[in-house]
Scaffold this motif. Structure first.
Motif, PDB file in Angstrom:
ATOM      1  N   ALA A   1       0.857  -1.197   0.041  1.00 28.75           N
ATOM      2  CA  ALA A   1      -0.027  -0.022   0.020  1.00 28.75           C
ATOM      3  C   ALA A   1       0.776   1.372  -0.088  1.00 28.75           C
ATOM      4  O   ALA A   1       2.032   1.085   0.228  1.00 28.75           O
ATOM      5  CB  ALA A   1      -0.981   0.003   1.336  1.00 28.75           C
ATOM      6  N   ASP A   2       0.233   2.271  -0.502  1.00 24.71           N
ATOM      7  CA  ASP A   2       0.992   3.859  -0.277  1.00 24.71           C
ATOM      8  C   ASP A   2       1.503   3.777   1.181  1.00 24.71           C
ATOM      9  O   ASP A   2       0.834   3.660   2.162  1.00 24.71           O
ATOM     10  CB  ASP A   2       0.142   4.804  -0.631  1.00 24.71           C
ATOM     11  CG  ASP A   2      -0.320   4.680  -1.906  1.00 24.71           C
ATOM     12  OD1 ASP A   2       0.547   3.976  -2.974  1.00 24.71           O
ATOM     13  OD2 ASP A   2      -1.399   5.264  -2.296  1.00 24.71           O
ATOM     14  N   PRO A   3       2.934   4.257   1.396  1.00 23.12           N
ATOM     15  CA  PRO A   3       3.470   4.307   2.597  1.00 23.12           C
ATOM     16  C   PRO A   3       2.697   5.420   3.327  1.00 23.12           C
ATOM     17  O   PRO A   3       2.239   6.433   2.859  1.00 23.12           O
ATOM     18  CB  PRO A   3       4.901   4.786   2.056  1.00 23.12           C
ATOM     19  CG  PRO A   3       4.920   5.513   0.757  1.00 23.12           C
ATOM     20  CD  PRO A   3       3.646   4.852   0.102  1.00 23.12           C
ATOM     21  N   VAL A   4       2.655   5.289   4.615  1.00 24.27           N
ATOM     22  CA  VAL A   4       2.048   6.189   5.566  1.00 24.27           C
ATOM     23  C   VAL A   4       2.917   6.861   6.283  1.00 24.27           C
ATOM     24  O   VAL A   4       4.055   6.348   6.853  1.00 24.27           O
ATOM     25  CB  VAL A   4       1.166   5.498   6.440  1.00 24.27           C
ATOM     26  CG1 VAL A   4       0.279   6.217   7.630  1.00 24.27           C
ATOM     27  CG2 VAL A   4       0.045   4.909   5.726  1.00 24.27           C
TER      28      VAL A   4
ATOM     29  N   MET B   1     -13.678   8.729   6.775  1.00 24.14           N
ATOM     30  CA  MET B   1     -12.568   9.754   6.697  1.00 24.14           C
ATOM     31  C   MET B   1     -11.771   9.744   5.431  1.00 24.14           C
ATOM     32  O   MET B   1     -11.425  10.771   4.920  1.00 24.14           O
ATOM     33  CB  MET B   1     -11.544   9.457   7.926  1.00 24.14           C
ATOM     34  CG  MET B   1     -12.275   9.649   9.247  1.00 24.14           C
ATOM     35  SD  MET B   1     -11.135   9.884  10.811  1.00 24.14           S
ATOM     36  CE  MET B   1     -10.688  11.592  10.401  1.00 24.14           C
ATOM     37  N   ALA B   2     -11.887   8.713   4.943  1.00 26.40           N
ATOM     38  CA  ALA B   2     -11.208   8.301   3.587  1.00 26.40           C
ATOM     39  C   ALA B   2     -11.977   9.054   2.309  1.00 26.40           C
ATOM     40  O   ALA B   2     -11.376   9.960   1.635  1.00 26.40           O
ATOM     41  CB  ALA B   2     -11.148   7.007   3.090  1.00 26.40           C
TER      42      ALA B   2
ATOM     43  N   THR C   1      -2.863   6.827   8.962  1.00 27.36           N
ATOM     44  CA  THR C   1      -3.326   7.321   7.721  1.00 27.36           C
ATOM     45  C   THR C   1      -3.905   8.911   8.005  1.00 27.36           C
ATOM     46  O   THR C   1      -3.806   9.535   7.134  1.00 27.36           O
ATOM     47  CB  THR C   1      -4.490   6.388   7.171  1.00 27.36           C
ATOM     48  OG1 THR C   1      -3.905   5.065   7.226  1.00 27.36           O
ATOM     49  CG2 THR C   1      -5.056   6.949   6.078  1.00 27.36           C
ATOM     50  N   PHE C   2      -4.789   8.766   9.033  1.00 31.58           N
ATOM     51  CA  PHE C   2      -5.336  10.443   9.287  1.00 31.58           C
ATOM     52  C   PHE C   2      -4.760  11.033  10.604  1.00 31.58           C
ATOM     53  O   PHE C   2      -5.503  11.929  11.070  1.00 31.58           O
ATOM     54  CB  PHE C   2      -6.961  10.120   9.547  1.00 31.58           C
ATOM     55  CG  PHE C   2      -7.573   9.126   8.625  1.00 31.58           C
ATOM     56  CD1 PHE C   2      -7.647   9.561   7.205  1.00 31.58           C
ATOM     57  CD2 PHE C   2      -8.041   7.899   8.782  1.00 31.58           C
ATOM     58  CE1 PHE C   2      -8.142   8.692   6.205  1.00 31.58           C
ATOM     59  CE2 PHE C   2      -8.689   7.079   7.657  1.00 31.58           C
ATOM     60  CZ  PHE C   2      -8.724   7.620   6.453  1.00 31.58           C
TER      61      PHE C   2
END
Length: 299
Positions: free
Chosen positions: A22-25, A202-203, A236-237
């Motif tokens: 997945a995209d890095p956080v 939230m996404a 993520t958030f």
């Protein structure tokens, strides 16, 4: 023949995409802040100073509790609003006031039906420097309340302040449908909603903020590490979350130091940069404040 060759290539490509990371956080993989979390000032984004607390916990004692817990500043709404104003007048350097609609016979289950609610909110906003409207409940979405909510959104946008909304995911989506530019703090990160539903909302709404009050046990999980789903949400958030205590009854004031300690417990398992954001830096940006441990012991 050409079709069969392309088809033969398709499956490996699909498998490669499915297995791709997945995209890095930001912060993922960094060491946790650990015991140094005790050095961080806390912005408590969910405080109530309701009338039953006024005698048991005079304003001086509330600030003392904040001091002992390392809470530099708090976002406060009350039933009635006079409680918020009492705290703010006593310690303006420590309190960010927001306007709760509840007063008189208007409570969490009927406030949208109360007579002259719009007039009440407008008058209080004009009289005092509230920096949010809420925390208010939407127990069950009633679209016949649309006119009031459009008025509330207009009041908030005119002052560039957020709505602090206690509800499930559906009412939040509905509020965004009324005005995609409305600013919302989702109380308790949607208490009652599963972690996957919190992540999805939230996404879907990249401006949605949330406080994590009453979510401490869920976030901490049962082992040495954070609950995996909540860890994903926090990382993520990380730019849109704040901690909170929710002093909705005096029992929460009785346990205030333990509640803040439980928040520090899960913050301690996050990388320093992430922990700082959620503890206080996000609040600095959202409310235009400077927050530090130097505020402890001041008013």
């Amino acid at each position: 023949m050409r079709f069969r060759s392309l088809a033969g290539l398709a499956l490996p490509l699909i498998l490669a995409a499915a297995c791709a990371p997945a995209d890095p956080v930001d912060g993922a993989g960094a060491p946790p802040i650990g015991d140094a979390v005790s050095e961080l000032p806390i912005f408590d984004a969910h405080v109530h100073y309701k009338e039953p607390a006024w005698e048991a916990y005079p304003v001086e004692s509330v600030i003392e509790l904040m001091d002992r817990s390392g809470v530099a500043m708090a976002l406060v709404s009350s039933t009635p609003d006079e409680g918020t104003i009492m705290l703010w007048e006593h310690a303006p350097n420590r309190i960010v006031p927001e306007l709760r609609p509840y007063h008189g016979d208007a409570g969490s289950s009927n406030w949208t039906k109360a007579e002259r609610m719009e007039d009440y909110l407008r008058a209080r906003l004009e009289r005092y420097p509230h920096e949010g409207i809420g925390e208010f409940h939407i127990h069950r979405l009633d679209t016949s309340d649309e006119a009031l909510f459009r008025a509330v959104i207009a009041m908030a946008k005119a002052r560039d302040i957020p709505l602090h909304v206690h509800s499930g995911a559906e009412p939040v989506r509905w509020l965004y449908s009324l005005d995609p530019e409305v600013r919302i703090i989702w109380a308790h990160a949607g208490l009652g909603e599963r972690a996957d539903a919190v992540y999805a909302l939230m996404a879907d709404h990249p401006t949605l903020l949330a406080d994590t009050s009453l979510r401490e046990r869920a976030i901490l999980g049962s082992g040495d590490r954070l609950d995996p789903q909540w860890e994903r949400i926090l990382l993520t958030f990380q730019d849109r979350l704040m901690v909170g205590s929710d002093t909705w009854v005096n029992g929460q004031w009785d346990n205030y130091e333990a509640i803040i300690a439980s928040n520090r417990a899960w913050l301690s398992k996050l990388p320093r940069e992430v922990a700082e954001k959620i503890a206080y830096r996000n609040a600095e940006r959202i409310f235009g404040r400077e927050i530090s441990m130097e505020q402890i012991g001041t008013r």
